[in-house]
Design a protein around this motif. Sequence first.
Motif, PDB file in Angstrom:
ATOM      1  N   ARG A  30       0.835  -1.212   0.000  1.00  0.00           N
ATOM      2  CA  ARG A  30       0.000   0.000   0.000  1.00  0.00           C
ATOM      3  C   ARG A  30       0.862   1.252   0.000  1.00  0.00           C
ATOM      4  NH1 ARG A  30      -2.912  -2.628   3.907  1.00  0.00           N
ATOM      5  NH2 ARG A  30      -2.084  -1.280   5.540  1.00  0.00           N
ATOM      6  N   LYS A  31       1.908   1.246   0.827  1.00  0.00           N
ATOM      7  CA  LYS A  31       2.800   2.414   0.901  1.00  0.00           C
ATOM      8  C   LYS A  31       3.540   2.623  -0.420  1.00  0.00           C
ATOM      9  CE  LYS A  31       1.893   3.955   4.895  1.00  0.00           C
ATOM     10  NZ  LYS A  31       1.283   5.272   5.022  1.00  0.00           N
ATOM     11  N   ARG A  32       3.989   1.548  -1.067  1.00  0.00           N
ATOM     12  CA  ARG A  32       4.649   1.675  -2.375  1.00  0.00           C
ATOM     13  C   ARG A  32       3.681   2.248  -3.412  1.00  0.00           C
ATOM     14  NH1 ARG A  32       7.454  -3.076  -0.952  1.00  0.00           N
ATOM     15  NH2 ARG A  32       5.829  -4.424  -1.770  1.00  0.00           N
ATOM     16  N   ASP A  33       2.449   1.729  -3.401  1.00  0.00           N
ATOM     17  CA  ASP A  33       1.441   2.220  -4.341  1.00  0.00           C
ATOM     18  C   ASP A  33       1.144   3.695  -4.116  1.00  0.00           C
ATOM     19  OD1 ASP A  33       1.295  -0.305  -5.461  1.00  0.00           O
ATOM     20  OD2 ASP A  33      -0.560  -0.871  -4.418  1.00  0.00           O
ATOM     21  N   GLU A  34       1.053   4.103  -2.845  1.00  0.00           N
ATOM     22  CA  GLU A  34       0.809   5.512  -2.533  1.00  0.00           C
ATOM     23  C   GLU A  34       1.958   6.389  -3.035  1.00  0.00           C
ATOM     24  OE1 GLU A  34       0.157   5.905   1.690  1.00  0.00           O
ATOM     25  OE2 GLU A  34      -1.611   4.604   1.655  1.00  0.00           O
ATOM     26  N   ALA A  35       3.180   5.931  -2.819  1.00  0.00           N
ATOM     27  CA  ALA A  35       4.351   6.701  -3.269  1.00  0.00           C
ATOM     28  C   ALA A  35       4.390   6.774  -4.790  1.00  0.00           C
ATOM     29  CB  ALA A  35       5.635   6.068  -2.725  1.00  0.00           C
ATOM     30  N   LEU A  36       4.091   5.677  -5.455  1.00  0.00           N
ATOM     31  CA  LEU A  36       4.094   5.661  -6.916  1.00  0.00           C
ATOM     32  C   LEU A  36       3.028   6.598  -7.466  1.00  0.00           C
ATOM     33  CD1 LEU A  36       5.194   4.487  -9.542  1.00  0.00           C
ATOM     34  CD2 LEU A  36       3.554   2.611  -9.290  1.00  0.00           C
ATOM     35  N   ASN A  37       1.836   6.553  -6.896  1.00  0.00           N
ATOM     36  CA  ASN A  37       0.757   7.436  -7.348  1.00  0.00           C
ATOM     37  C   ASN A  37       1.102   8.903  -7.116  1.00  0.00           C
ATOM     38  OD1 ASN A  37      -0.832   5.336  -8.292  1.00  0.00           O
ATOM     39  ND2 ASN A  37      -1.867   5.066  -6.338  1.00  0.00           N
ATOM     40  N   ALA A  38       1.749   9.199  -5.995  1.00  0.00           N
ATOM     41  CA  ALA A  38       2.153  10.574  -5.722  1.00  0.00           C
ATOM     42  C   ALA A  38       3.206  11.032  -6.729  1.00  0.00           C
ATOM     43  CB  ALA A  38       2.696  10.697  -4.303  1.00  0.00           C
ATOM     44  N   ALA A  39       4.159  10.164  -7.053  1.00  0.00           N
ATOM     45  CA  ALA A  39       5.194  10.506  -8.034  1.00  0.00           C
ATOM     46  C   ALA A  39       4.580  10.712  -9.414  1.00  0.00           C
ATOM     47  CB  ALA A  39       6.261   9.418  -8.075  1.00  0.00           C
ATOM     48  N   LYS A  40       3.616   9.864  -9.787  1.00  0.00           N
ATOM     49  CA  LYS A  40       2.937  10.018 -11.085  1.00  0.00           C
ATOM     50  C   LYS A  40       2.184  11.338 -11.141  1.00  0.00           C
ATOM     51  CE  LYS A  40       2.314   5.176 -12.353  1.00  0.00           C
ATOM     52  NZ  LYS A  40       1.358   4.075 -12.587  1.00  0.00           N
ATOM     53  N   ALA A  41       1.553  11.702 -10.046  1.00  0.00           N
ATOM     54  CA  ALA A  41       0.796  12.957 -10.008  1.00  0.00           C
ATOM     55  C   ALA A  41       1.728  14.152 -10.179  1.00  0.00           C
ATOM     56  CB  ALA A  41       0.018  13.061  -8.699  1.00  0.00           C
ATOM     57  N   ILE A  42       2.874  14.131  -9.508  1.00  0.00           N
ATOM     58  CA  ILE A  42       3.828  15.241  -9.629  1.00  0.00           C
ATOM     59  C   ILE A  42       4.386  15.318 -11.048  1.00  0.00           C
ATOM     60  CG2 ILE A  42       6.099  16.054  -8.877  1.00  0.00           C
ATOM     61  CD1 ILE A  42       5.358  15.013  -6.065  1.00  0.00           C
ATOM     62  N   ALA A  43       4.715  14.167 -11.631  1.00  0.00           N
ATOM     63  CA  ALA A  43       5.226  14.153 -13.007  1.00  0.00           C
ATOM     64  C   ALA A  43       4.167  14.703 -13.960  1.00  0.00           C
ATOM     65  CB  ALA A  43       5.627  12.737 -13.408  1.00  0.00           C
ATOM     66  N   SER A  44       2.933  14.315 -13.746  1.00  0.00           N
ATOM     67  CA  SER A  44       1.833  14.776 -14.593  1.00  0.00           C
ATOM     68  C   SER A  44       1.634  16.289 -14.474  1.00  0.00           C
ATOM     69  CB  SER A  44       0.550  14.043 -14.207  1.00  0.00           C
ATOM     70  OG  SER A  44      -0.529  14.493 -14.981  1.00  0.00           O
ATOM     71  N   GLU A  45       1.798  16.835 -13.267  1.00  0.00           N
ATOM     72  CA  GLU A  45       1.676  18.282 -13.067  1.00  0.00           C
ATOM     73  C   GLU A  45       2.692  19.050 -13.905  1.00  0.00           C
ATOM     74  OE1 GLU A  45       2.050  19.281  -8.927  1.00  0.00           O
ATOM     75  OE2 GLU A  45       0.364  17.997  -8.353  1.00  0.00           O
ATOM     76  N   HIS A  46       3.835  18.424 -14.151  1.00  0.00           N
ATOM     77  CA  HIS A  46       4.892  19.063 -14.935  1.00  0.00           C
ATOM     78  C   HIS A  46       4.835  18.677 -16.401  1.00  0.00           C
ATOM     79  CE1 HIS A  46       6.975  20.813 -11.489  1.00  0.00           C
ATOM     80  NE2 HIS A  46       6.643  19.719 -10.828  1.00  0.00           N
ATOM     81  N   GLY A  47       3.791  17.931 -16.777  1.00  0.00           N
ATOM     82  CA  GLY A  47       3.598  17.578 -18.176  1.00  0.00           C
ATOM     83  C   GLY A  47       4.387  16.364 -18.638  1.00  0.00           C
ATOM     84  N   TYR A  48       4.773  15.517 -17.704  1.00  0.00           N
ATOM     85  CA  TYR A  48       5.542  14.329 -18.060  1.00  0.00           C
ATOM     86  C   TYR A  48       4.818  13.064 -17.636  1.00  0.00           C
ATOM     87  CZ  TYR A  48       9.486  17.432 -18.831  1.00  0.00           C
ATOM     88  OH  TYR A  48      10.301  18.421 -19.301  1.00  0.00           O
ATOM     89  N   ASN A  49       5.268  11.969 -18.211  1.00  0.00           N
ATOM     90  CA  ASN A  49       4.818  10.645 -17.841  1.00  0.00           C
ATOM     91  C   ASN A  49       5.933  10.053 -16.989  1.00  0.00           C
ATOM     92  OD1 ASN A  49       4.527   7.804 -17.946  1.00  0.00           O
ATOM     93  ND2 ASN A  49       3.330   7.968 -19.818  1.00  0.00           N
ATOM     94  N   LEU A  50       5.609   9.458 -15.862  1.00  0.00           N
ATOM     95  CA  LEU A  50       6.630   8.939 -14.948  1.00  0.00           C
ATOM     96  C   LEU A  50       7.526   7.905 -15.621  1.00  0.00           C
ATOM     97  CD1 LEU A  50       7.822   8.996 -12.130  1.00  0.00           C
ATOM     98  CD2 LEU A  50       6.178   7.240 -11.460  1.00  0.00           C
TER      99      LEU A  50
END
Length: 106
Positions: A30-50
């Motif tokens: 669960r913690k890994r999934d949460e971290a991955l989703n947070a990283a994807k969200a930040i990458a998406s905010e900057h216009g990138y794909n993780l």
Amino acid sequence: MDIDLKELNLDELKSLQKQVVKAIGDFEQRKRDEALNAAKAIASEHGYNLEDLMGDGPTKKSKSKAAPKYAHRENPALSWTGRGRKPAWVIEHLESGKSLDELLIK
């Protein structure tokens, strides 16, 4: 949560152990999934794909052609980079007792 482990028999302790191992694994996932989703969200905010940022995405590596290092003295259209197999004209040159340095492009 208080569990008196001294009151449990061996089967109950082993069962509890299995449950704890599974619960720890689920928690870590669960913690890994949460971290991955947070990283994807930040990458998406900057216009990138993780995946692209991590290098897991498709990449095109273009090989640059090496510049010729040697050239035939009589026919400059024949050249060789010095990589790979020697062309027949280089082999003939060397077999005639001449040096490879004589073919260097200056």
